[in-house]
Design a protein around this motif. Structure first.
Motif, short mmCIF file in Angstrom:
data_model
loop_
_atom_site.label_atom_id
_atom_site.label_comp_id
_atom_site.label_asym_id
_atom_site.label_seq_id
_atom_site.Cartn_x
_atom_site.Cartn_y
_atom_site.Cartn_z
N SER A 170 41.63 30.36 37.70
CA SER A 170 43.04 30.27 37.32
C SER A 170 43.62 31.65 37.09
O SER A 170 43.24 32.35 36.15
N HIS A 171 44.55 32.06 37.95
CA HIS A 171 45.15 33.40 37.83
C HIS A 171 46.01 33.52 36.59
O HIS A 171 46.08 34.58 35.97
N VAL A 172 46.69 32.42 36.20
CA VAL A 172 47.59 32.50 35.04
C VAL A 172 46.84 32.54 33.72
O VAL A 172 47.45 32.71 32.66
N ASP A 173 45.53 32.39 33.77
CA ASP A 173 44.71 32.50 32.56
C ASP A 173 43.83 33.75 32.56
O ASP A 173 43.09 33.97 31.60
N LYS A 202 39.54 24.81 29.05
CA LYS A 202 39.29 25.79 27.99
C LYS A 202 37.80 26.09 27.83
O LYS A 202 37.38 27.25 27.86
N ALA A 203 37.00 25.07 27.70
CA ALA A 203 35.56 25.30 27.51
C ALA A 203 34.91 25.87 28.76
O ALA A 203 34.09 26.80 28.69
N SER A 204 35.28 25.34 29.92
CA SER A 204 34.63 25.76 31.17
C SER A 204 34.99 27.19 31.55
O SER A 204 34.13 27.97 31.95
N LEU A 205 36.28 27.53 31.43
CA LEU A 205 36.69 28.87 31.82
C LEU A 205 36.11 29.91 30.86
O LEU A 205 35.72 31.01 31.28
N GLU A 206 36.02 29.57 29.60
CA GLU A 206 35.40 30.49 28.64
C GLU A 206 33.93 30.70 28.98
O GLU A 206 33.41 31.82 28.89
N ASN A 236 29.51 33.21 42.60
CA ASN A 236 29.39 32.56 41.29
C ASN A 236 30.23 31.30 41.35
O ASN A 236 31.41 31.36 41.69
N GLY A 237 29.66 30.15 41.03
CA GLY A 237 30.35 28.90 41.29
C GLY A 237 30.93 28.18 40.10
O GLY A 237 30.88 28.66 38.96
N ASN A 238 31.50 27.02 40.40
CA ASN A 238 32.01 26.08 39.39
C ASN A 238 33.25 26.59 38.67
O ASN A 238 33.38 26.47 37.46
N TRP A 239 34.20 27.14 39.43
CA TRP A 239 35.49 27.57 38.87
C TRP A 239 36.59 26.54 39.16
O TRP A 239 37.78 26.86 39.01
N ASP A 240 36.23 25.34 39.54
CA ASP A 240 37.20 24.31 39.92
C ASP A 240 37.53 23.45 38.71
O ASP A 240 37.06 22.33 38.56
N GLN A 241 38.40 23.97 37.83
CA GLN A 241 38.61 23.34 36.54
C GLN A 241 39.84 22.42 36.51
O GLN A 241 40.88 22.76 35.96
N HIS A 242 39.69 21.23 37.10
CA HIS A 242 40.73 20.21 37.01
C HIS A 242 40.78 19.61 35.60
O HIS A 242 41.80 19.09 35.18
#
Length: 475
Positions: free
Chosen positions: A68-71, A344-348, A334-340
């Protein structure tokens, strides 16, 4: 390399199937030819760029799944101010979705004052070395197609990857190592490091792989095992001398096949060169990948032995060692950046796993004098929407997203391009993936319009008929 002639008895002793005297004679002839050709330039020999290169190496830190670019790197104060309001029509099928401001604060970093999310406290210290591209765009908001375009310039066809084009255009700086290495590529994504119609010698060499079942963050989340290496790098059955004897036979048969085909066969030539490189790699690769001799301070710099950062830290340290050894192009996925959902927890978790290792990589490259010649790139296949998906997630967004580059002739401490007030779409200095490819090649000293390969009756290139170099970001 040993080229001492061997006897028929020795040949039959090391050959498990006894190919006979004819094969022995061809093998003996091959030894003579190989001795004469050792000094000849091969397809991986260093080549002069089209113009003065700013970078000699590339390390591409590929975040599969679309961060997410906005984060992270695209600060949007109006999005924060309007959080919770109905999303504008740009939301597409989520017309009733609500704008969602970033849960994280953005702060100014370095003398340049670049805005970077608090998710990257260590990387933020390198703001003055980073050029943040805030106006990236790609054609489709679907992972397979966008990931393919990111690597090959096309969403649907099998075409050579960026790393393969770079190796084809420049060659490598170490004849005993692959010129293009991909660390932990996704499962079933061979086209992202494949050479397609380019000779096979230009495809990427895979280390680890199969994706990141738990996100790839450290040992407890899965990902590449610390001991992962090039497949079949060690032969437990035969000695080096015995392997050389067997390989000489195989190469003799391959060259005989080429003569029957008229003396020219890019496919067979690629196999011959690949076999020779694989033989040489057996001695070189384990030494380069051995991290045991690195100092405790260096390991700590990359976050090695810390559960959260250990895996990615090892990968980044290996990338530095590969650059030192002369490898032209290194990609780490590096994977698993698909945060539908669960943003908050995943991106952190994602950012915590890579922040310290990447900062360590930049620090290490700089203090060794390697950053000026090494282009470090970070990014994924597209970005995310500024509106929410569910309560805690973001959908795909291909019209505007962020990547960043550092070192390798790139101006540091700058933003390039801009998305609109909410981050939906690039509105200033739009950089399509074709433009990005053209710019990366230009930093390597390659003219994307001249870097072509004749195939099926036409000259192909990475950027097809597109691509504009962003010269404003170059020193």
């Amino acid at each position: 390399m040993n080229t001492t002639p061997f006897s028929r008895r020795e040949f039959l002793k090391t050959s498990s199937s006894g190919f006979g005297y004819l094969a022995f004679a061809a093998l003996a002839q091959q030894q003579v030819l190989r001795a004469a050709q050792q000094t000849a330039a091969g397809p991986l020999a260093p080549k002069a760029p089209h113009f003065t290169a700013r970078a000699k190496h590339v390390i591409f830190l590929c975040m599969q799944g679309a961060p997410s670019h906005v984060d992270t790197f695209d600060y949007k104060p109006k999005l924060a101010a309007d959080s919770g309001k109905n999303a504008p029509s740009a939301a597409g099928r989520y017309g009733t979705a609500k704008l969602m401001g970033s849960p994280w604060k953005f702060t100014r970093n370095g003398k340049s004052g670049l805005y970077i999310s608090e998710l990257f406290p260590n990387l933020g210290k390198h703001a003055d070395e980073m050029c943040i591209l805030n106006s990236m765009a790609t054609d489709l908001p679907a992972h397979p197609q966008a990931f393919s375009q990111l690597h090959t310039g096309t969403t649907q066809f099998v075409r050579p990857s960026l790393g393969s084009w770079a190796l084809y255009g420049l060659g490598t700086l170490n004849e005993n190592l692959p010129g293009f290495i991909t660390v932990n590529p996704p499962a079933n994504a061979t086209r992202t490091y494949g050479s397609a119609f380019l000779p096979a010698i230009y495809q990427g060499t895979k280390i680890g792989g199969g994706g990141f079942p738990g996100g790839g963050q450290g040992r407890r989340f899965g990902g590449m095992a610390p001991q992962s290496t090039v497949a079949n790098i060690k032969n437990d059955r035969y000695s080096t001398e015995e392997q050389r004897t067997q390989l000489d036979l195989v190469q003799a048969l391959n060259r005989s096949r080429m003569q029957l085909d008229g003396g020219v066969s890019p496919e067979v030539e690629g196999v011959i060169e690949s076999y020779e490189l694989a033989f040489r790699m057996q001695a070189e690769v384990p030494k380069v990948m051995d991290l045991s001799k690195e100092t405790a301070a260096t390991k700590a710099l990359y976050g090695i032995d810390d559960q959260e950062t250990d895996t990615f830290g090892k990968q980044c340290l290996m990338a530095r060692k590969f650059v030192e050894a002369g490898v032209r192009f290194i990609e780490i996925t590096n994977g698993n950046w698909d945060q539908h959902t669960n943003l908050k927890a995943s991106l952190e978790r994602n950012t915590a796993a890579i922040d310290k290792p990447i900062a360590g990589l930049l620090t290490d490259l700089k203090q060794r004098g390697l950053l000026k010649d090494t282009l470090v790139i970070w990014g994924g296949e597209f970005g995310r929407t500024p509106h929410s998906q569910g309560e805690d997630g973001r959908d795909h967004n291909n019209k505007g997203f962020s990547m960043w580059m550092a070192g390798g002739g790139v101006k540091g401490g700058m933003n390039y391009g801009m998305t609109d007030d909410y981050g939906y779409e690039a509105v200033l200095n739009k950089m399509h993936v074709h433009d990005w490819h053209a710019t990366v090649l230009a930093l390597l000293g390659l003219d994307h319009e001249r870097l072509t390969y004749r195939y099926a009756g036409r000259d192909f290139r990475l950027t097809d008929v597109y691509g504009t170099v962003a010269r404003e970001i170059m020193v």
